[in-house]
Design an enzyme around this catalytic site. Structure first.
Site, short mmCIF file in Angstrom:
data_model
loop_
_atom_site.label_atom_id
_atom_site.label_comp_id
_atom_site.label_asym_id
_atom_site.label_seq_id
_atom_site.Cartn_x
_atom_site.Cartn_y
_atom_site.Cartn_z
N PHE A 1 0.81 -1.22 0.00
CA PHE A 1 0.00 0.00 0.00
C PHE A 1 0.84 1.27 0.00
O PHE A 1 0.36 2.34 -0.37
CB PHE A 1 -0.96 0.01 1.22
CG PHE A 1 -0.29 0.39 2.52
CD1 PHE A 1 -0.07 1.73 2.84
CD2 PHE A 1 0.12 -0.57 3.43
CE1 PHE A 1 0.56 2.09 4.03
CE2 PHE A 1 0.74 -0.22 4.62
CZ PHE A 1 0.96 1.11 4.92
N SER B 1 5.32 -7.07 3.22
CA SER B 1 5.89 -7.41 4.53
C SER B 1 6.64 -8.74 4.46
O SER B 1 6.39 -9.56 3.57
CB SER B 1 4.77 -7.48 5.56
OG SER B 1 3.86 -8.49 5.17
N CYS C 1 9.51 1.67 3.35
CA CYS C 1 10.41 0.55 3.68
C CYS C 1 11.83 1.05 3.90
O CYS C 1 12.66 0.35 4.44
CB CYS C 1 10.40 -0.48 2.56
SG CYS C 1 11.07 0.20 1.05
N GLU D 1 -4.97 -3.68 -2.16
CA GLU D 1 -6.42 -3.41 -2.16
C GLU D 1 -6.75 -2.16 -1.35
O GLU D 1 -7.88 -1.67 -1.38
CB GLU D 1 -7.20 -4.63 -1.63
CG GLU D 1 -6.90 -5.05 -0.20
CD GLU D 1 -5.67 -5.96 -0.06
OE1 GLU D 1 -4.66 -5.74 -0.75
OE2 GLU D 1 -5.72 -6.89 0.78
N GLU E 1 9.08 -4.40 12.92
CA GLU E 1 8.82 -3.23 12.07
C GLU E 1 7.50 -2.58 12.52
O GLU E 1 6.47 -3.25 12.58
CB GLU E 1 8.70 -3.67 10.60
CG GLU E 1 8.47 -2.53 9.66
CD GLU E 1 8.33 -2.97 8.20
OE1 GLU E 1 7.74 -4.04 7.94
OE2 GLU E 1 8.80 -2.23 7.32
N LYS F 1 -1.14 -6.93 -9.39
CA LYS F 1 -2.13 -7.05 -8.30
C LYS F 1 -1.72 -6.02 -7.26
O LYS F 1 -0.88 -6.29 -6.40
CB LYS F 1 -2.09 -8.48 -7.73
CG LYS F 1 -3.35 -8.97 -7.03
CD LYS F 1 -3.81 -8.14 -5.85
CE LYS F 1 -3.01 -8.30 -4.59
NZ LYS F 1 -3.34 -7.24 -3.58
#
Ligand code: NAD
Length: 497
Positions: A149, A226, A281, A176, A382, A173
């Site tokens: 995301f 992740s 990240c 969402e 994280e 993909k």
């Protein structure tokens, strides 16, 4: 309510599944649209289309493909503002930051425009007498990308421009949580002259991801997200005989040496820890304060964290926007609670921030912990939010061990004026991307991006030269012409004279 579907075979295509996900505007907390969550059938249909498109797309000359990319680049530039606002409206990050992330994606398109040069092979005349040998790189077929995301434009653009430039077709993909940017990019690519079916967007969740893993016609998968999901993708794609690169999570350390320029280090850390609300990240979430720099570092940071300007991403004054969802906001605040229970000292507490007029938005203020130690969960895990942990180290060696012993190995940086220290750090640190007085050392598009340890599963980094290698397979041809060759059977291992 807006309904976001899929982009298959050059058109918006309704999904067959009745399942939907909610997409929020994090600035207001309102639901902005529903996204259809693809079924296995939807995914398989997109792959069928992409497989068919591969035949003619892979036969196009690299120059032809480059020209489509040049046009795509122009269209992105024309639509900068709209694309940026889409990112802000679904992710929440501030406008200029969103624009910068789009630029980093655009740079990959620019890199991919050089594909005729990048695909040039190697040739040796006379590897043996009158025998020539050359190597070429050919596309793989249908490739898929599964993205997180936090960079709804940049991370997909790390993948599909290069894959497509190499002659592959692609199924994206996206997350969402913020799917609209990918849909817009697909429209623009079509407008640029990309044949239908070459680039498809299938929205969805685990069902679509598992369908990608199982589909026998997908040759390669690029994943960014992740670490637990990266590992799952890596293992299962390998079981299904696919090429895979799976980039995972991070816990990036910034080592602050006593000889550094303190202002430079503090400003660098502020942007790297709190920019994009820490949802990067490459965010620096741990500051390792070496020796006597610790007290002044914490003092300077705390003043700046307290005065962070937090607000909606479209407000020009905002330095930090909301988090992506309420669920993620609660998770990040939960980590602050954990840190307090573990005994870390909370210097700045941003948990209770309320913004007038935006009470339902997913905001929190910046948080700053001091005296964090290596056994604490807030150090090991994280957090992916605006929480910076200061760990105190007695000397450089202890700081280096902290970085090297951590399970993640995405990015790191060191602030120092000492060339020896900087050089030693770059050589000895077990991390994929290293900055020396550079707080966020994200490689440019023409280099490759990737971490070490549990931040990347697979052996190729993303974009740049490694991207071209990932999306192509090597073929080496050895040939001679029949004239003048005595052709007796040879039963020994051929060697060249
Ligand atoms: P995520 O792992 O939850 O989701 C990533 C993708 O995987 C999404 O498309 C999602 O739909 C899918 N997914 C989620 N759960 C799944 C499951 N159980 N099975 C199959 N697929 C699943 O990650 P996120 O929350 O969207 O993004 C944040 C994470 O991404 C952070 O850990 C961050 O460090 C990481 N990230 C890494 C890099 C990098 O380059 N290493 C870059 C950006 C983000």
């Amino acid at each position: 309510m807006i309904s976001i579907e899929h982009f298959i075979d050059g058109k918006i295509t309704k999904g067959s599944s009745k399942r939907t996900g909610k997409v929020f505007n994090p600035a207001t907390g309102e639901i902005s649209s529903n996204v259809n969550l693809a079924s296995t059938k939807d995914l398989d249909k997109a792959v069928e289309v992409a497989k068919k498109a591969f035949t003619s797309w892979s036969e196009k000359t690299p120059l032809f493909r480059a020209r489509v990319l040049f046009k795509f680049k122009e269209l992105i530039e024309k639509n900068y503002d709209e694309l940026t606002k889409i990112i802000v409206s679904e992710h929440g990050k501030v406008y200029e930051d969103a624009k910068g992330s789009l630029t980093r994606g655009l740079e990959v398109v620019e890199f991919a425009c050089g594909i005729p040069q990048l695909l040039k092979g190697e040739f040796t005349e006379n590897v043996g007498t009158n025998v020539d040998s050359w190597s070429i790189r050919q596309p793989l077929g249908v490739c898929a990308g599964i993205t997180p995301f936090n960079f709804p434009a940049m991370v997909p653009m790390w993948m599909f421009p290069i894959a497509i430039a190499c002659g592959n077709t692609f199924i994206l993909k996206p997350s969402e949580k913020d799917p609209s940017c990918s849909m817009k990019l697909a429209e623009l690519f079509l407008e640029a002259g990309l044949p239908p079916g070459v680039f498809n967007v299938v929205n969805g969740d685990k069902e679509a991801v598992d369908a990608i893993i199982k589909n026998k016609d997908i040759a390669a998968v690029s994943f960014v997200g992740s670490t637990p999901i990266a590992k799952y993708i890596y293992e299962n794609c390998a079981k299904n005989e696919k090429r895979v690169q799976a980039l995972g999570g991070a816990k990036n350390h910034c080592v602050v040496m006593p000889d550094c320029d303190l202002d430079q280090a503090v400003n660098g850390l502020m942007g790297a820890a709190y920019g994009s609300a820490g949802e990067r990240c490459m965010a620096q979430s741990v500051a390792v304060a070496v020796g006597k720099i610790a007290d002044p570092l914490v003092k300077n940071l705390s003043k700046k964290v307290e005065s962070l300007k937090i607000g909606p991403g479209l407000d020009k004054k905002s330095q930090m926007g909301p988090l992506v969802t309420k669920e993620h906001l609660e998770k990040v605040k939960g980590y602050v609670d954990i840190g307090l229970k573990e005994g870390a000292k909370l210097i700045v507490d941003g948990r209770n921030l309320k913004l007038q007029g935006y009470e339902a938005g997913f905001y929190m203020g910046g948080c700053l912990f001091d005296h964090v130690t290596k056994n604490m969960r807030i150090y090991k895990e994280e957090i992916f939010g605006p929480v910076l942990s200061v760990v105190r180290a007695k000397d450089y060696d202890e700081a280096l061990s902290l970085v090297n012993d951590h399970e993640f190995g995405n990015g790191t940086s060191i602030f120092t004026r000492d060339g020896d220290t900087g050089r030693s750090f770059a050589s000895n640190v077990k991390i994929g991307m290293v900055g020396i007085n550079i707080p966020i050392p994200v490689p440019m598009a023409f280099h490759s991006f990737g971490g070490w340890k549990r931040s990347l599963f697979g052996d190729q980094s993303i974009h740049g030269p490694e991207g071209v290698r990932f999306y192509t397979k090597l073929k080496t041809i050895t040939s001679r012409w029949p004239s003048g060759i005595k052709s007796d059977p040879e039963f020994i291992m051929p060697t060249m004279k």
